[in-house]
Design a protein around this motif. Structure first.
Motif, short mmCIF file in Angstrom:
data_model
loop_
_atom_site.label_atom_id
_atom_site.label_comp_id
_atom_site.label_asym_id
_atom_site.label_seq_id
_atom_site.Cartn_x
_atom_site.Cartn_y
_atom_site.Cartn_z
N LYS A 77 0.84 -1.20 0.00
CA LYS A 77 0.00 0.00 0.00
C LYS A 77 0.87 1.25 0.00
CE LYS A 77 -3.84 2.20 2.48
NZ LYS A 77 -3.24 3.53 2.57
N LEU A 78 1.91 1.24 0.82
CA LEU A 78 2.79 2.41 0.92
C LEU A 78 3.53 2.68 -0.39
CD1 LEU A 78 4.24 1.86 4.51
CD2 LEU A 78 2.54 3.55 3.81
N VAL A 79 4.07 1.62 -1.01
CA VAL A 79 4.82 1.83 -2.25
C VAL A 79 3.89 2.18 -3.41
CG1 VAL A 79 6.69 0.31 -1.49
CG2 VAL A 79 4.86 -0.62 -2.91
N SER A 80 2.66 1.65 -3.39
CA SER A 80 1.71 1.96 -4.46
C SER A 80 1.32 3.43 -4.42
CB SER A 80 0.46 1.09 -4.32
OG SER A 80 0.78 -0.28 -4.50
N GLU A 81 1.37 4.03 -3.24
CA GLU A 81 1.01 5.45 -3.08
C GLU A 81 2.22 6.36 -3.28
OE1 GLU A 81 -0.56 5.47 0.83
OE2 GLU A 81 -2.54 4.68 0.24
N SER A 82 3.39 5.76 -3.56
CA SER A 82 4.63 6.56 -3.66
C SER A 82 5.21 6.58 -5.06
CB SER A 82 5.66 6.02 -2.66
OG SER A 82 5.17 6.08 -1.34
N GLY A 83 4.37 6.34 -6.07
CA GLY A 83 4.82 6.44 -7.46
C GLY A 83 5.70 5.29 -7.91
N VAL A 84 5.51 4.10 -7.36
CA VAL A 84 6.37 2.96 -7.72
C VAL A 84 6.23 2.63 -9.21
CG1 VAL A 84 4.67 1.15 -7.17
CG2 VAL A 84 7.13 0.66 -7.00
N GLU A 85 7.37 2.39 -9.85
CA GLU A 85 7.40 2.04 -11.27
C GLU A 85 7.73 0.57 -11.49
OE1 GLU A 85 10.14 4.68 -13.11
OE2 GLU A 85 9.08 6.50 -12.49
N VAL A 86 8.54 0.01 -10.59
CA VAL A 86 8.93 -1.40 -10.68
C VAL A 86 8.58 -2.08 -9.37
CG1 VAL A 86 10.84 -3.01 -10.94
CG2 VAL A 86 10.81 -0.90 -12.28
N LEU A 87 7.77 -3.15 -9.46
CA LEU A 87 7.36 -3.91 -8.29
C LEU A 87 7.71 -5.38 -8.51
CD1 LEU A 87 5.96 -4.18 -5.55
CD2 LEU A 87 3.77 -4.33 -6.77
N LEU A 97 -2.72 -11.09 -3.61
CA LEU A 97 -2.22 -9.78 -3.99
C LEU A 97 -3.29 -8.73 -3.71
CD1 LEU A 97 0.40 -8.67 -5.35
CD2 LEU A 97 -0.94 -8.59 -7.47
N PRO A 98 -3.00 -7.72 -2.88
CA PRO A 98 -4.02 -6.73 -2.53
C PRO A 98 -4.36 -5.82 -3.70
CG PRO A 98 -1.89 -6.08 -1.62
CD PRO A 98 -1.71 -7.45 -2.21
N THR A 99 -5.57 -5.31 -3.67
CA THR A 99 -6.04 -4.46 -4.77
C THR A 99 -5.34 -3.11 -4.80
OG1 THR A 99 -7.86 -3.71 -3.36
CG2 THR A 99 -8.31 -5.54 -4.84
N CYS A 100 -4.60 -2.76 -3.74
CA CYS A 100 -3.90 -1.48 -3.74
C CYS A 100 -2.87 -1.40 -4.87
CB CYS A 100 -3.22 -1.24 -2.39
SG CYS A 100 -1.90 -2.40 -2.00
N VAL A 101 -2.42 -2.55 -5.36
CA VAL A 101 -1.48 -2.55 -6.48
C VAL A 101 -2.11 -1.88 -7.70
CG1 VAL A 101 -0.13 -4.02 -8.04
CG2 VAL A 101 -0.29 -4.59 -5.62
N LEU A 102 -3.44 -1.96 -7.78
CA LEU A 102 -4.16 -1.33 -8.89
C LEU A 102 -4.02 0.19 -8.86
CD1 LEU A 102 -7.45 -3.41 -8.73
CD2 LEU A 102 -5.59 -3.70 -10.35
N GLU A 103 -3.71 0.73 -7.69
CA GLU A 103 -3.60 2.18 -7.54
C GLU A 103 -2.26 2.71 -8.04
OE1 GLU A 103 -4.32 2.92 -3.46
OE2 GLU A 103 -6.25 1.87 -3.42
N ALA A 104 -1.33 1.81 -8.32
CA ALA A 104 0.00 2.23 -8.79
C ALA A 104 -0.08 2.56 -10.27
CB ALA A 104 1.03 1.14 -8.51
N LYS A 105 -0.55 3.74 -10.59
CA LYS A 105 -0.78 4.13 -11.98
C LYS A 105 0.51 4.23 -12.79
CE LYS A 105 -5.16 4.52 -11.09
NZ LYS A 105 -6.10 3.48 -11.55
N SER A 106 1.63 4.46 -12.10
CA SER A 106 2.90 4.62 -12.80
C SER A 106 3.65 3.30 -12.97
CB SER A 106 3.79 5.61 -12.04
OG SER A 106 3.97 5.19 -10.70
N LEU A 107 3.06 2.19 -12.54
CA LEU A 107 3.72 0.89 -12.59
C LEU A 107 4.01 0.47 -14.03
CD1 LEU A 107 4.57 -1.39 -10.60
CD2 LEU A 107 2.39 -2.50 -11.13
N ASN A 108 5.28 0.24 -14.36
CA ASN A 108 5.62 -0.22 -15.71
C ASN A 108 6.24 -1.61 -15.73
OD1 ASN A 108 8.58 0.08 -15.43
ND2 ASN A 108 8.15 2.28 -15.41
N LYS A 109 6.57 -2.16 -14.54
CA LYS A 109 7.09 -3.52 -14.49
C LYS A 109 6.54 -4.22 -13.25
CE LYS A 109 11.38 -6.24 -14.38
NZ LYS A 109 12.88 -6.19 -14.40
N LEU A 110 5.93 -5.38 -13.46
CA LEU A 110 5.36 -6.16 -12.36
C LEU A 110 5.87 -7.58 -12.44
CD1 LEU A 110 3.39 -6.47 -9.97
CD2 LEU A 110 1.58 -6.97 -11.63
#
Length: 431
Positions: free
Chosen positions: A113-123, A144-157
């Motif tokens: 949740k914390l990293v998803s709210e902090s602009g994470v690009e690679v998870l 996997l929690p739904t908060c990952v969906l909030e990571a709009k800047s995520l480019n690698k999962l």
């Protein structure tokens, strides 16, 4: 004494320097100066692995529990500091191998949740298998929690291990608009269509890796069950990837039927789930393919006709690697474009004729008893052939004959031998 000029560079440049260093060396820069200490403390690439602090086994239980608590507290404290100071977290990598996932699942929820709210690009999340599950697939994996969906800047999962993708990820309104790399290893999904739906929500996806993923088997007792301690799950049977204009690389292992329609695809790697059952791999429309890697195709024979049709279909094919496949006794490979060829542990081969004037690298790995004749009818002056032979100690006398089967012999750049002694079983007792 004046500070060095590097320490006065902008923080983003110093972070870029750290990103190019091994993690241990990057951490050591914190003792160089106050500026470097601050640079390290705000470095937006965070990596946590429990094996770095667990030490060796066996060890007293109280030490183990103390280390687990210290690990959890350290990760939480670091992430809260980044969030409280408004610092970006570009990459978050978590690897848990020794600690009980069931005990710390709520902590992992908070971290994500914390990293998803902090602009994470690679998870990247690498977890062990979870506890035993019931027939409905509950409680086996970390969901996997739904908060990952909030990571709009995520480019690698990247998800590896006992992780279950919940139904919330299959919502039609969900889109990973920035995701370019998706890698799933041993991930559990609710049904066969789950991965296809997830991929379809990634319009910019460029690279997909799916290895040994499975789906729930709610009824239990069905054919094809994975026999393991974990649960009643089914191997994925089929996968359809279409409508992905940006897709460049696909690596699929453990799925029997795969259909790929991606005009920009450069590289394709495939290995079926059941090596001895029929498989289907359809990628004829990927006409821009440059690299093809096929592994463990045992249930069908790759014939000379297959090679004859391959290169006209894929005129840009530069790299072809076949590993642990069943071949016809004689094959002819003819391509002006081919630059890299690898044949490893392919059974039945007796004669290979290669007409590839631009080939610069050829690798062969096999049993020393096979002794196929491999001829290069036309070859580049830069061609290097590298050979690895697994040979019985008693067959060393045939080594010269094996080497002479490479024609012309001046292309042979290296020869590696794995010599093993024959296993002799003697009758100690006679009836």
């Amino acid at each position: 004494m004046d500070e060095d000029q590097i320490s006065n560079l902008p923080k983003n440049i110093l972070h870029d320097i750290l990103s190019r260093l091994p993690e241990k060396d990057a951490a050591r820069t914190s003792v160089l100066s106050k500026a470097w200490a601050e640079t390290w403390s705000t470095f937006p690439i965070l990596s946590f692995c429990d094996t770095k602090i667990i030490g060796t086994f066996p060890q007293p239980m109280e030490d183990f529990l103390r280390k687990r608590k210290n690990f959890i507290d350290y990760v939480k404290r670091t992430l809260l500091r980044f969030c409280d100071q408004g610092l970006a977290i570009k990459e978050f990598k978590l690897s848990v191998n020794c600690f009980d996932l069931h005990y710390m699942s709520k902590d992992v929820d908070l971290w994500l949740k914390l990293v998803s709210e902090s602009g994470v690009e690679v998870l990247e999340l690498c977890l062990p298998d979870g506890p035993e599950q019931d027939e409905e697939g509950q409680d086996q994996c970390y969901i996997l929690p739904t908060c990952v969906l909030e990571a709009k800047s995520l480019n690698k999962l990247v998800l590896m291990g006992g992780i279950r993708v919940d139904q919330a990820f299959l919502n039609h309104s969900i889109k990973f608009l920035s995701l370019r790399v998706l890698s799933l290893w041993l991930v559990l999904l609710g049904d066969e269509q789950a991965i296809e739906h997830l991929i379809s929500r990634c319009p910019l996806i460029e690279h997909i890796t799916l290895k040994c993923c499975s789906v729930l088997n709610p009824g239990g007792g069905a054919r094809g069950l994975l026999q393991s301690r974990r649960t009643r799950t089914l191997r994925m049977k089929s996968l359809n990837m279409r409508g992905l204009p940006k897709l460049k690389g696909v690596d699929v292992q453990g799925i029997q039927e795969v259909y790929v329609d991606a005009p920009s695809l450069d590289n394709l790697c495939y290995c079926p789930g059941d090596l001895h059952a029929p498989f289907k791999m359809e990628f004829d429309r990927c006409t821009n393919l440059k690299g093809l890697y096929l592994w463990s195709l045992k249930s069908t024979i790759i014939t000379d006709k297959w090679f004859l049709e391959l290169f006209p279909k894929f005129p840009f094919l530069e790299s072809l690697k076949l590993v642990n496949c069943t071949m016809s006794e004689k094959i002819n490979i003819s391509s002006v474009q081919l630059k890299v060829l690898e044949l490893s542990n392919c059974s039945n081969l007796k004669e290979v004729n290669v007409d590839a004037p631009n080939l610069i690298s050829c690798g062969y790995c096999g049993d020393g008893a096979a002794k196929p004749i491999i001829s290069f009818l036309r070859s580049s002056s830069q061609l290097e052939v590298n050979v690895l032979i697994h040979i019985d100690f008693l067959d060393l006398c045939n080594l010269r004959e094996f080497i002479q089967n490479f024609k012309p012999q001046n292309v042979l750049a290296s020869l590696s031998l794995f010599i093993h002694q024959p296993i002799v079983v003697s009758n100690l007792y006679k009836l």
